[in-house]
Scaffold this active site. Structure first.
Site, PDB file in Angstrom:
ATOM      1  N   ASP A   1       0.799  -1.232   0.000  1.00 30.11           N
ATOM      2  CA  ASP A   1       0.000   0.000   0.000  1.00 30.11           C
ATOM      3  C   ASP A   1       0.832   1.283   0.000  1.00 30.11           C
ATOM      4  O   ASP A   1       0.443   2.295  -0.558  1.00 30.11           O
ATOM      5  CB  ASP A   1      -0.916   0.021   1.234  1.00 30.11           C
ATOM      6  CG  ASP A   1      -0.146  -0.213   2.542  1.00 30.11           C
ATOM      7  OD1 ASP A   1       1.089  -0.364   2.499  1.00 30.11           O
ATOM      8  OD2 ASP A   1      -0.784  -0.252   3.613  1.00 30.11           O
ATOM      9  N   HIS A   2       2.029   1.237   0.576  1.00 31.13           N
ATOM     10  CA  HIS A   2       2.781   2.489   0.768  1.00 31.13           C
ATOM     11  C   HIS A   2       3.542   2.951  -0.469  1.00 31.13           C
ATOM     12  O   HIS A   2       3.919   4.115  -0.562  1.00 31.13           O
ATOM     13  CB  HIS A   2       3.781   2.337   1.915  1.00 31.13           C
ATOM     14  CG  HIS A   2       3.173   2.487   3.276  1.00 31.13           C
ATOM     15  ND1 HIS A   2       2.160   1.672   3.727  1.00 31.13           N
ATOM     16  CD2 HIS A   2       3.435   3.354   4.284  1.00 31.13           C
ATOM     17  CE1 HIS A   2       1.831   2.035   4.957  1.00 31.13           C
ATOM     18  NE2 HIS A   2       2.587   3.050   5.315  1.00 31.13           N
TER      19      HIS A   2
ATOM     20  N   ASP B   1       3.664  -0.984  11.518  1.00 28.01           N
ATOM     21  CA  ASP B   1       3.179   0.338  11.146  1.00 28.01           C
ATOM     22  C   ASP B   1       2.522   0.933  12.377  1.00 28.01           C
ATOM     23  O   ASP B   1       1.789   0.246  13.091  1.00 28.01           O
ATOM     24  CB  ASP B   1       2.156   0.215  10.014  1.00 28.01           C
ATOM     25  CG  ASP B   1       1.860   1.579   9.440  1.00 28.01           C
ATOM     26  OD1 ASP B   1       2.440   1.927   8.407  1.00 28.01           O
ATOM     27  OD2 ASP B   1       1.064   2.319  10.060  1.00 28.01           O
TER      28      ASP B   1
ATOM     29  N   ARG C   1      -1.398  12.355  10.127  1.00 23.81           N
ATOM     30  CA  ARG C   1      -0.071  12.949  10.366  1.00 23.81           C
ATOM     31  C   ARG C   1       0.023  14.264   9.606  1.00 23.81           C
ATOM     32  O   ARG C   1      -0.471  14.364   8.487  1.00 23.81           O
ATOM     33  CB  ARG C   1       1.027  12.026   9.821  1.00 23.81           C
ATOM     34  CG  ARG C   1       1.140  10.714  10.544  1.00 23.81           C
ATOM     35  CD  ARG C   1       2.507  10.604  11.224  1.00 23.81           C
ATOM     36  NE  ARG C   1       2.380   9.789  12.395  1.00 23.81           N
ATOM     37  CZ  ARG C   1       2.714   8.483  12.450  1.00 23.81           C
ATOM     38  NH1 ARG C   1       3.220   7.899  11.384  1.00 23.81           N
ATOM     39  NH2 ARG C   1       2.570   7.822  13.562  1.00 23.81           N
TER      40      ARG C   1
ATOM     41  N   SER D   1       6.266   7.363  13.441  1.00 24.09           N
ATOM     42  CA  SER D   1       6.050   6.064  12.811  1.00 24.09           C
ATOM     43  C   SER D   1       6.888   4.951  13.414  1.00 24.09           C
ATOM     44  O   SER D   1       7.710   5.151  14.307  1.00 24.09           O
ATOM     45  CB  SER D   1       6.360   6.173  11.331  1.00 24.09           C
ATOM     46  OG  SER D   1       7.743   6.094  11.134  1.00 24.09           O
TER      47      SER D   1
ATOM     48  N   ARG E   1       8.913   3.184  11.491  1.00 21.20           N
ATOM     49  CA  ARG E   1       9.966   2.836  10.531  1.00 21.20           C
ATOM     50  C   ARG E   1      11.313   2.644  11.220  1.00 21.20           C
ATOM     51  O   ARG E   1      11.840   3.536  11.872  1.00 21.20           O
ATOM     52  CB  ARG E   1      10.042   3.889   9.412  1.00 21.20           C
ATOM     53  CG  ARG E   1      10.492   5.248   9.832  1.00 21.20           C
ATOM     54  CD  ARG E   1      10.301   6.227   8.691  1.00 21.20           C
ATOM     55  NE  ARG E   1       8.877   6.468   8.479  1.00 21.20           N
ATOM     56  CZ  ARG E   1       8.365   7.586   7.989  1.00 21.20           C
ATOM     57  NH1 ARG E   1       9.160   8.557   7.614  1.00 21.20           N
ATOM     58  NH2 ARG E   1       7.067   7.738   7.854  1.00 21.20           N
TER      59      ARG E   1
HETATM   60  C1  MIC Z   1       3.375   6.475   8.612  1.00 16.06           C
HETATM   61  O1  MIC Z   1       2.160   6.705   8.674  1.00 16.06           O
HETATM   62  O2  MIC Z   1       4.231   7.261   9.027  1.00 16.06           O
HETATM   63  C2  MIC Z   1       3.829   5.180   8.010  1.00 16.06           C
HETATM   64  C3  MIC Z   1       4.435   5.456   6.726  1.00 16.06           C
HETATM   65  O3  MIC Z   1       2.702   4.359   7.795  1.00 16.06           O
HETATM   66  C4  MIC Z   1       4.809   4.550   9.000  1.00 16.06           C
HETATM   67  C5  MIC Z   1       5.490   3.353   8.556  1.00 16.06           C
HETATM   68  C6  MIC Z   1       6.584   3.611   7.580  1.00 16.06           C
HETATM   69  O4  MIC Z   1       7.333   4.559   7.702  1.00 16.06           O
HETATM   70  O5  MIC Z   1       6.709   2.784   6.670  1.00 16.06           O
HETATM   71  C7  MIC Z   1       4.196   4.248  10.349  1.00 16.06           C
HETATM   72  O6  MIC Z   1       3.274   4.918  10.728  1.00 16.06           O
HETATM   73  O7  MIC Z   1       4.687   3.379  11.062  1.00 16.06           O
HETATM   74 FE1  SF4 Z   2      -0.696   4.737   5.061  1.00 14.95          FE
HETATM   75 FE2  SF4 Z   2       0.401   5.389   7.409  1.00 14.95          FE
HETATM   76 FE3  SF4 Z   2      -1.028   7.151   5.994  1.00 14.95          FE
HETATM   77 FE4  SF4 Z   2      -2.241   5.159   7.111  1.00 14.95          FE
HETATM   78  S1  SF4 Z   2      -1.143   6.791   8.170  1.00 14.95           S
HETATM   79  S2  SF4 Z   2      -2.584   5.902   5.038  1.00 14.95           S
HETATM   80  S3  SF4 Z   2      -0.739   3.529   6.926  1.00 14.95           S
HETATM   81  S4  SF4 Z   2       0.919   6.236   5.430  1.00 14.95           S
END
Ligand code: MIC
Ligand code: SF4
Length: 748
Positions: free
Chosen positions: A92-93, A157, A445, A641, A643
């Protein structure tokens, strides 16, 4: 699938809960029931909130494509035949949003072929379910298919807590944690404290589930939930749809909470029924007493939770949060004045709805209702309007029920079922670098640069229905609840409060499901990693600790203010290197504000005096000389996140110690897992003592022990030396990870 897991779990819960009631000498909250029922070994563990490390056995693991790469690469190092617990990967990302769903998806398949092939082949071999690109966003797919009341799910995640909408504990972790659980080890977490949130009343008018969490973000702040579980209860909880509960739990990640959870109720039954899990719904109903807190807890919650918050849903106004942080909250009626006072540009360039947190049928139907009113008045969206559906199910149901048409008529573009603009995979047609402008989304976010890679953009968050109203007026100063707008005929009119349906009366439409089951026996299968890949790189173990204290390490960067994982390891264009540690490490700290440089991401090589270098350039220069370095951080360092690149890149580029005023939970664990010494200043004000030219020693490492602080010596340029104390939160086992060079090394 979940049915078998649920049967087994509900069969052992009564006994586990009885033992816990006896041991604690009191009734149990819901979160406690789930924790004790998943204990690796209840009897031998210490159960002390905020202090003890718990060893738990999760029911399943979920991974998204950007983090799954490292999770799988690490899992593969354990040399197991199969994942020990049911697991899934969700693509998805990595899909970039630009031209709309179909074209974006085709391009993604092409651009990310190597990564998808790697993940698909690894999934097939190791018994892991694989959700193809376009099938949906991890949390939505997990809610529709895997989450169930009472479950414990870990996901790579941070928004994994979405599953709390169906009454389970769903917790975000780093890839190393996932790799270990798949390798058969228990999963460790600090026993969370508990925040009880009593909901009374009922949402009405413009107020939606999103506003509950936006309001709580303002109240509790981005640190308020650290190492805590938020457990909701009260008559108000039963009035919120399961997907609305999912929204609230999902964005609990913005409080820093370990997770959030709602007690089992009829809304969950309705959702499981309509998502083809009627059997699970009746099984859960038959076991209801296990899936809510004990009655005494609801009678006197203050005795059982560490903190209580009360929210009267009837009085809740729609909220807007931002810019730059999710805890800058206010009711929408106050935003106009605040924007004026603070000089926020009120012209909205883009309005985005959907994402993992807000693309339920309820969200979409309420937003469409607002859009329909605008269309009736002859209006179109003034701001660019983008819609990110959460899954194939949602997408096809939106299409069948005419909502897609409505959004398109308004001038909107429907993107693929993926993260897209929420994770910076968005090519803004109008983006002018260096010029601050405002955007609003229903995501979760809003750190600088998060959506469009432009640090100056002011990003606000609100409910999808409010964001749709903003799309129509293109004006951040507009208050849809109290103000009127002008139709095409020049007449003033007021938008009626959104009306939608919680669940589709005709049931969900289905598209291509996009699920690929693993092989029955993966023994003869290989994992696809082209040796010349620019996207994937087999991991080499990090070196073991050499047994010596750290002597006079140069300061790589002292970050100032908010340092999220987005600051440490930005996403957007860098996402494509998530499987290639060397390449992605060039992004290290690109978004971080340094205490000593005027531009984010820049610093000085203190050995050569050369300035205006990227932090990665400096670290690489030190590494080439065999020198380690130290990072100093502010409050809640590593917020955001899961990550683990935010820990792996520093480790790869020889950062030995990160010392901060405080850490966010997942990031602190990620640092420990990768063998970095994560310390906090015993006296937070000692942060001020660190200067650019300092050399820093950390001593007494040979006698590291749980609960024992270490000495940090700051060697000043003029020859003076200051000694300060720093704390760590390592257990014996985590100390072993540090010594082995990483948790993974300690395993082998
Ligand atoms: C996010 O919302 O920041 C992400 C991208 O989903 C991350 C995971 C990532 O960096 O791959 C998260 O929330 O853990
Ligand atoms: Fe994707 Fe993270 Fe955004 Fe949700 S918050 S849509 S998992 S990047």
């Amino acid at each position: 699938m979940s049915m078998d897991l649920a049967k087994k779990l509900y069969a052992k819960m009564p006994d586990a809960c009885a033992k816990a009631r006896a041991k604690f000498g009191r009734p149990l909250t819901l979160a406690e029931k789930i924790l004790v029922s998943h204990a690796d070994n209840f009897g031998t563990q210490t159960w002390e909130r905020g202090k003890a490390m718990l060893a738990l056995r999760p029911d399943r693991v979920a991974m998204q494509d950007a983090t799954a790469q490292m999770a799988m690469l690490q899992f593969m190092q354990a040399n197991k035949k199969q994942a020990a617990v049911p697991s899934t990967i969700h693509c998805d990302h990595l899909i970039r949003a630009e031209m709309g769903s179909e074209k974006d998806l085709l391009r993604a398949m092409d651009e990310n072929r190597e990564v998808y092939n790697f993940l698909a082949s690894a999934a097939k071999k190791y018994g892991i379910g694989f959700w193809k690109p376009g099938a949906g966003i991890i949390h939505q797919v997990v809610l529709e298919n895997y989450a169930f009341p009472g479950s414990l799910i870990i996901g790579t995640d941070s928004h994994t807590p979405n599953g709390g909408g169906l009454g389970g504990l769903a917790i975000g972790v780093g890839g190393a944690d996932a790799g270990e659980v798949m390798a058969g080890l228990p999963w460790e977490v600090l026993h969370p404290k508990l925040i009880g949130v009593r909901l009374t009343g009922k949402l009405s008018g413009w107020a939606s589930a999103k506003d509950v969490i936006l309001y709580l973000c303002g109240l509790l702040t981005v640190k308020g939930g650290t190492n805590k579980i938020v457990e909701y209860f009260g008559s108000g909880a039963e009035t919120i749809s399961a997907t609305g509960k999912g929204t609230i739990c999902n964005m609990g990640a913005e409080l820093g909470a370990t997770t959030s959870v709602f007690p089992f109720d009829q809304k969950m039954v309705a959702y499981m029924n309509i998502t083809d899990r009627a059997d699970l719904a009746s099984l859960a109903s038959a076991n209801k007493a296990l899936l809510v807190a004990d009655p005494e807890v609801y009678q006197s919650p203050e005795k059982y939770y560490d903190q209580i918050v009360e929210v009267d849903l009837s009085k809740l106004e729609p909220h807007v949060v931002g810019p730059h942080t999710p805890d800058l909250a206010r009711p929408i009626s106050k935003l106009k004045a605040e924007a004026k006072e603070k000089g926020y540009p009120v012209e909205l360039k883009a309005a985005l709805i959907g994402s993992c947190t807000n693309s339920s049928y309820e969200d979409i139907s309420r937003s469409a209702h607002i859009a329909q009113q605008a269309l009736k008045a002859g209006l179109k969206a003034k701001a660019s309007f983008l819609v990110s559906p959460g899954s194939e199910r949602i997408y096809h149901t939106m299409k069948r029920d005419g909502f897609l048409d409505t959004f398109e008529q308004l001038g909107g573009t429907v993107l693929s079922n993926s993260c897209g603009p929420c994770i910076g995979q968005w090519k803004r047609a109008d983006g002018v670098k260096g010029k601050a402008d405002s955007i609003v989304s229903s995501f979760n976010r809003n750190f600088p640069g998060r959506n469009d890679g432009i640090n100056e953009t002011l990003s606000f968050l609100a409910s999808p229905e409010v964001v749709t109203a903003y799309a129509i007026t293109g004006d951040l100063g507009f208050d849809p609840v109290n103000q009127t707008l002008k139709g095409a005929d020049g007449k003033e009119f007021k938008l009626q409060a959104p009306v939608g349906e919680e669940l589709p009366s005709k049931g969900f439409a289905t598209g291509e499901e996009g699920f690929v089951a693993p092989a029955e026996n993966g023994d003869g299968l290989t994992v696809d990693i082209p040796p010349t890949s620019e996207r994937l790189q087999i991991l080499q173990p990090f070196p073991r600790w050499d047994g010596k204290d750290f002597e006079k390490l140069p300061l790589l960067i002292k970050t100032k203010g908010k340092t999220t994982t987005d600051h440490i390891s930005p996403a957007g264009p860098w996402l494509k290197f998530r499987g290639h540690l060397d390449k992605i490490s060039d992004n290290m700290f690109l978004g971080a504000n340094s205490a000593f440089a005027s531009e984010p991401g820049k610093g000085t090589n203190v050995l050569t005096g050369e300035s205006n270098l990227t932090i990665a350039q400096i670290a690489r220069a030190y590494k080439a000389k065999g020198i380690g370095s130290i990072v100093v951080g502010d409050e809640n360092y590593g917020e955001g996140s899961s990550r683990e690149h935010a820990a792996m890149s520093p480790r790869f580029l020889n950062v030995r110690v990160v010392i901060t005023k405080s850490f966010a939970r997942i990031h602190e664990t990620n640092l420990k897992k990768q063998g970095i010494l994560a310390l906090t200043f015993a006296e937070p004000k000692d942060y001020e003592k660190i200067e650019q030219q300092d050399r820093i020693s950390v001593t007494g490492l040979g006698s590291l022990a749980p609960g024992k602080s270490v000495q940090v010596i700051i060697h000043k340029a003029d020859g003076q030396a200051l000694t300060i104390q720093a704390n760590h939160s390592m257990t014996e086992q985590q100390i072993a990870w540090f010594k082995a060079g990483s948790a993974l090394n300690a395993l082998n």
